[in-house]
Design a protein around this motif. Structure first.
Motif, PDB file in Angstrom:
ATOM      1  N   ILE A 330       0.826  -1.206   0.000  1.00 31.92           N
ATOM      2  CA  ILE A 330       0.000   0.000   0.000  1.00 31.92           C
ATOM      3  C   ILE A 330       0.859   1.254   0.000  1.00 31.92           C
ATOM      4  O   ILE A 330       0.349   2.371  -0.193  1.00 31.92           O
ATOM      5  CB  ILE A 330      -0.936  -0.027   1.226  1.00 31.92           C
ATOM      6  CG1 ILE A 330      -2.097   0.950   1.031  1.00 31.92           C
ATOM      7  CG2 ILE A 330      -0.165   0.272   2.503  1.00 31.92           C
ATOM      8  CD1 ILE A 330      -3.138   0.875   2.118  1.00 31.92           C
ATOM      9  N   GLY A 331       2.164   1.100   0.196  1.00 29.01           N
ATOM     10  CA  GLY A 331       3.037   2.270   0.140  1.00 29.01           C
ATOM     11  C   GLY A 331       3.028   2.952  -1.217  1.00 29.01           C
ATOM     12  O   GLY A 331       3.289   4.160  -1.310  1.00 29.01           O
ATOM     13  N   ALA A 332       2.710   2.199  -2.290  1.00 33.70           N
ATOM     14  CA  ALA A 332       2.614   2.824  -3.618  1.00 33.70           C
ATOM     15  C   ALA A 332       1.487   3.851  -3.646  1.00 33.70           C
ATOM     16  O   ALA A 332       1.605   4.905  -4.281  1.00 33.70           O
ATOM     17  CB  ALA A 332       2.387   1.748  -4.680  1.00 33.70           C
ATOM     18  N   VAL A 333       0.376   3.563  -2.962  1.00 35.69           N
ATOM     19  CA  VAL A 333      -0.727   4.532  -2.881  1.00 35.69           C
ATOM     20  C   VAL A 333      -0.293   5.760  -2.096  1.00 35.69           C
ATOM     21  O   VAL A 333      -0.637   6.896  -2.442  1.00 35.69           O
ATOM     22  CB  VAL A 333      -1.966   3.872  -2.245  1.00 35.69           C
ATOM     23  CG1 VAL A 333      -3.115   4.855  -2.150  1.00 35.69           C
ATOM     24  CG2 VAL A 333      -2.382   2.649  -3.028  1.00 35.69           C
ATOM     25  N   CYS A 334       0.492   5.558  -1.017  1.00 37.56           N
ATOM     26  CA  CYS A 334       1.013   6.698  -0.252  1.00 37.56           C
ATOM     27  C   CYS A 334       1.879   7.606  -1.132  1.00 37.56           C
ATOM     28  O   CYS A 334       1.765   8.841  -1.074  1.00 37.56           O
ATOM     29  CB  CYS A 334       1.812   6.204   0.953  1.00 37.56           C
ATOM     30  SG  CYS A 334       0.872   5.232   2.148  1.00 37.56           S
ATOM     31  N   ASP A 335       2.738   6.994  -1.954  1.00 37.34           N
ATOM     32  CA  ASP A 335       3.603   7.799  -2.832  1.00 37.34           C
ATOM     33  C   ASP A 335       2.779   8.576  -3.861  1.00 37.34           C
ATOM     34  O   ASP A 335       3.083   9.740  -4.160  1.00 37.34           O
ATOM     35  CB  ASP A 335       4.605   6.889  -3.534  1.00 37.34           C
ATOM     36  CG  ASP A 335       5.545   6.211  -2.554  1.00 37.34           C
ATOM     37  OD1 ASP A 335       5.701   6.737  -1.426  1.00 37.34           O
ATOM     38  OD2 ASP A 335       6.104   5.145  -2.903  1.00 37.34           O
ATOM     39  N   ILE A 336       1.711   7.957  -4.388  1.00 33.67           N
ATOM     40  CA  ILE A 336       0.871   8.654  -5.373  1.00 33.67           C
ATOM     41  C   ILE A 336       0.158   9.838  -4.727  1.00 33.67           C
ATOM     42  O   ILE A 336       0.083  10.931  -5.302  1.00 33.67           O
ATOM     43  CB  ILE A 336      -0.132   7.666  -5.989  1.00 33.67           C
ATOM     44  CG1 ILE A 336       0.598   6.653  -6.866  1.00 33.67           C
ATOM     45  CG2 ILE A 336      -1.173   8.399  -6.819  1.00 33.67           C
ATOM     46  CD1 ILE A 336      -0.294   5.572  -7.431  1.00 33.67           C
ATOM     47  N   LEU A 337      -0.355   9.662  -3.505  1.00 31.30           N
ATOM     48  CA  LEU A 337      -1.015  10.769  -2.805  1.00 31.30           C
ATOM     49  C   LEU A 337      -0.035  11.895  -2.513  1.00 31.30           C
ATOM     50  O   LEU A 337      -0.369  13.076  -2.629  1.00 31.30           O
ATOM     51  CB  LEU A 337      -1.646  10.255  -1.501  1.00 31.30           C
ATOM     52  CG  LEU A 337      -2.775   9.216  -1.637  1.00 31.30           C
ATOM     53  CD1 LEU A 337      -3.277   8.813  -0.257  1.00 31.30           C
ATOM     54  CD2 LEU A 337      -3.924   9.771  -2.462  1.00 31.30           C
ATOM     55  N   GLN A 338       1.189  11.517  -2.131  1.00 28.96           N
ATOM     56  CA  GLN A 338       2.182  12.545  -1.820  1.00 28.96           C
ATOM     57  C   GLN A 338       2.614  13.292  -3.081  1.00 28.96           C
ATOM     58  O   GLN A 338       2.773  14.522  -3.057  1.00 28.96           O
ATOM     59  CB  GLN A 338       3.380  11.891  -1.139  1.00 28.96           C
ATOM     60  CG  GLN A 338       4.372  12.885  -0.541  1.00 28.96           C
ATOM     61  CD  GLN A 338       5.438  12.170   0.279  1.00 28.96           C
ATOM     62  OE1 GLN A 338       5.552  10.952   0.226  1.00 28.96           O
ATOM     63  NE2 GLN A 338       6.212  12.930   1.039  1.00 28.96           N
ATOM     64  N   ASN A 339       2.785  12.579  -4.192  1.00 29.63           N
ATOM     65  CA  ASN A 339       3.182  13.230  -5.439  1.00 29.63           C
ATOM     66  C   ASN A 339       2.068  14.110  -6.007  1.00 29.63           C
ATOM     67  O   ASN A 339       2.343  15.062  -6.739  1.00 29.63           O
ATOM     68  CB  ASN A 339       3.583  12.173  -6.468  1.00 29.63           C
ATOM     69  CG  ASN A 339       4.823  11.408  -6.052  1.00 29.63           C
ATOM     70  OD1 ASN A 339       5.644  11.911  -5.280  1.00 29.63           O
ATOM     71  ND2 ASN A 339       4.962  10.177  -6.533  1.00 29.63           N
ATOM     72  N   ALA A 340       0.813  13.807  -5.691  1.00 33.97           N
ATOM     73  CA  ALA A 340      -0.309  14.622  -6.162  1.00 33.97           C
ATOM     74  C   ALA A 340      -0.467  15.913  -5.379  1.00 33.97           C
ATOM     75  O   ALA A 340      -1.305  16.750  -5.747  1.00 33.97           O
ATOM     76  CB  ALA A 340      -1.612  13.820  -6.096  1.00 33.97           C
ATOM     77  N   GLY A 341       0.327  16.106  -4.328  1.00 33.57           N
ATOM     78  CA  GLY A 341       0.250  17.340  -3.547  1.00 33.57           C
ATOM     79  C   GLY A 341      -0.895  17.369  -2.562  1.00 33.57           C
ATOM     80  O   GLY A 341      -1.367  18.457  -2.192  1.00 33.57           O
ATOM     81  N   ILE A 342      -1.340  16.228  -2.100  1.00 27.94           N
ATOM     82  CA  ILE A 342      -2.449  16.157  -1.141  1.00 27.94           C
ATOM     83  C   ILE A 342      -1.873  16.216   0.264  1.00 27.94           C
ATOM     84  O   ILE A 342      -0.974  15.444   0.620  1.00 27.94           O
ATOM     85  CB  ILE A 342      -3.267  14.869  -1.342  1.00 27.94           C
ATOM     86  CG1 ILE A 342      -3.850  14.838  -2.752  1.00 27.94           C
ATOM     87  CG2 ILE A 342      -4.365  14.748  -0.308  1.00 27.94           C
ATOM     88  CD1 ILE A 342      -4.594  13.567  -3.078  1.00 27.94           C
ATOM     89  N   ASP A 343      -2.377  17.152   1.074  1.00 31.82           N
ATOM     90  CA  ASP A 343      -1.931  17.319   2.447  1.00 31.82           C
ATOM     91  C   ASP A 343      -2.726  16.361   3.336  1.00 31.82           C
ATOM     92  O   ASP A 343      -3.936  16.537   3.516  1.00 31.82           O
ATOM     93  CB  ASP A 343      -2.148  18.766   2.892  1.00 31.82           C
ATOM     94  CG  ASP A 343      -1.530  19.037   4.258  1.00 31.82           C
ATOM     95  OD1 ASP A 343      -0.919  18.116   4.820  1.00 31.82           O
ATOM     96  OD2 ASP A 343      -1.670  20.168   4.766  1.00 31.82           O
ATOM     97  N   PRO A 344      -2.095  15.325   3.902  1.00 34.06           N
ATOM     98  CA  PRO A 344      -2.866  14.366   4.727  1.00 34.06           C
ATOM     99  C   PRO A 344      -3.370  14.962   6.026  1.00 34.06           C
ATOM    100  O   PRO A 344      -4.246  14.375   6.659  1.00 34.06           O
ATOM    101  CB  PRO A 344      -1.857  13.237   4.971  1.00 34.06           C
ATOM    102  CG  PRO A 344      -0.513  13.863   4.812  1.00 34.06           C
ATOM    103  CD  PRO A 344      -0.682  14.947   3.789  1.00 34.06           C
TER     104      PRO A 344
END
Length: 449
Positions: A330-344
């Motif tokens: 699931i870390g791949a989903v984390c990287d995609i969210l981070q690269n999209a500029g989404i602030d968690p």
């Protein structure tokens, strides 16, 4: 006495039935109906005819089932082989779906879907349901009921009818037999096939890939094939062997016996040139070849762990949208969210899922299924790239609305408290009434005078 209970402990049995006085006496005038030989022959002929008819029906039902190649837990209406032979088979299930998706996404396909009053995504969902029930090699034998296809595609039965019209217009779906009630012989054949009672059969369809459709569909991009591990291992061995032979040739002296050429079947160089060194020149033999130094283990620095909020957002997103589950970690989903500029810290996984659902509805699309997504991560990356994530998240909007609601409630409570404080007490009311009465009394007194 016959029929009485005196002297019998079981009055209900035995003594209540007296023997006939004529018991054991032969009767010459008693007539018993004995069937005649003609009646027996007619009865045997009738039974034989019925047995022959049952055998004929059994053989006919068996022939129908064998010729129509029945399969599954329901009986399908038979289709003539010549009728099916004139329909081209599909390329494959995945290629047929890709061809249908390409043609409904073109301007002509969108116009066709609009004329048939159905959205392209719904038409694709119905086509995917038809492809699920088709034979994998030919695309034929789609005999599922309309309700079954509608349940799998998650649409209404009227949407299935409209999508079938699109398939017919594109010549990618052909209806051979329309669904109807079964005849008597077909009812018996269905009972012989699955052992139950079936009174109605669904339509029979075939999915096809015509030449015009195949030629108009662009070729799919073939993924780059990575060489096998054995091929990589062989290439590394040949490289090391070539470097080793090159170092030997450099260290050999110019004087000495002639060199001998030895063929090397594993080397990319093709042949090796080596010389026979004299026994007295030990320093040259020592320099001829030295074992390579031991390899250093590549140590990689420990990666910085992903923020906990980012991991929680990715987990909530996958929980609310199972179709986006990655094939690996699931870390791949984390990287995609981070690269999209989404602030968690501002966007939760549920906020991201709701925003994707709202954007899907605004575009007139539907959520894809896990089976229809060949690359969930690429789909998620493309969808996130088309949305602006700098605005307020749904949770922030909800917090702002809750804050405004609480502020309004507090103002109402303050207003009620001020009104309650402004209400006069009984003493104040009594003084006011006394003052009013005195003023009215003085006024009446002046009017009389």
């Amino acid at each position: 006495m016959a029929g009485m209970s005196q002297g019998n402990s079981y009055p209900e049995y035995g003594s209540t039935h007296s023997l006939s006085p004529t018991f054991g006496v032969s009767h010459t005038n008693t007539h018993t109906a004995v069937p005649q030989s003609a009646e027996v022959d007619v009865w045997h002929a009738t039974v034989d005819a019925l047995l022959i008819r049952v055998a004929l029906i059994d053989s006919e039902t068996r022939r129908i089932n064998e010729s129509s190649d029945q399969r599954g837990r329901s009986w399908a209406l038979p289709v003539e082989p010549a009728e099916q032979a004139r329909i081209p088979v599909w390329t494959s299930r995945r290629e047929w779906l890709r061809q249908f998706r390409h043609h409904i996404d073109t301007p002509a396909g969108k116009t066709l879907c609009a004329r048939r009053l159905i959205k392209p995504d719904k038409a694709y969902a119905v086509a995917e349901a038809h492809a699920h029930f088709a034979e994998s090699h030919t695309g034929r034998g789609v005999t599922a009921a309309k309700s079954t296809i509608a349940a799998r595609a998650k649409v209404s039965e009227s949407a299935v009818n409209r999508a079938r019209r699109v398939l017919i217009d594109l010549e990618m779906g052909i209806e051979h037999v329309r669904g109807r009630n079964l005849k008597t012989l077909e009812f018996l054949a269905a009972e012989a096939h699955h052992g139950g009672q079936q009174h109605r059969a669904a339509s029979s369809w075939s999915l096809s890939s015509p030449r015009c459709i195949v030629e108009a569909t662009p070729l799919a991009k073939s993924p780059k094939k990575r060489p096998s591990r054995s091929a990589e291992r062989t290439a590394r061995y040949r490289t090391r062997k070539a470097l080793r032979t090159g170092s030997i040739a450099l260290d050999q002296p110019n004087q000495g016996p002639p060199a001998t050429t030895v063929a090397d079947t594993l080397s990319s160089v093709g042949s090796l040139s080596c010389e026979v060194l004299p026994l007295g020149r030990t320093h040259q033999r020592a320099r001829a070849w030295t074992p390579p130094p031991p390899r250093k283990k590549h140590t990689t620095a420990a990666k910085t762990p992903r923020p906990l909020g980012l991991q929680r957002a990715a987990a909530e997103l996958i929980n609310d949208a199972p179709a986006l589950s990655p094939p690996g970690h699931i870390g791949a989903v984390c990287d995609i969210l981070q690269n999209a500029g989404i602030d968690p810290t501002r966007w939760t996984g549920r906020d991201i899922a709701r925003t994707l659902s709202r954007d899907t509805a605004q575009r007139g699309w539907i959520w894809p299924t896990a089976a229809s997504l060949s690359s969930p991560l690429a789909y998620l990356k493309r969808r996130l790239r088309s949305i602006d994530w700098t605005g307020k998240s749904p949770s922030e909007q909800r917090k702002a609305e809750d804050l405004a609601r609480r502020k309004e409630q507090k103002q109402l409570e303050t207003t009620h408290e001020e009104r309650a404080k402004a209400v006069a007490n009984p003493e104040h009311r009594a003084k006011a009434l006394a003052s009013i009465r005195a003023h009215l009394a003085d006024k009446l007194r002046h009017q009389r005078h």
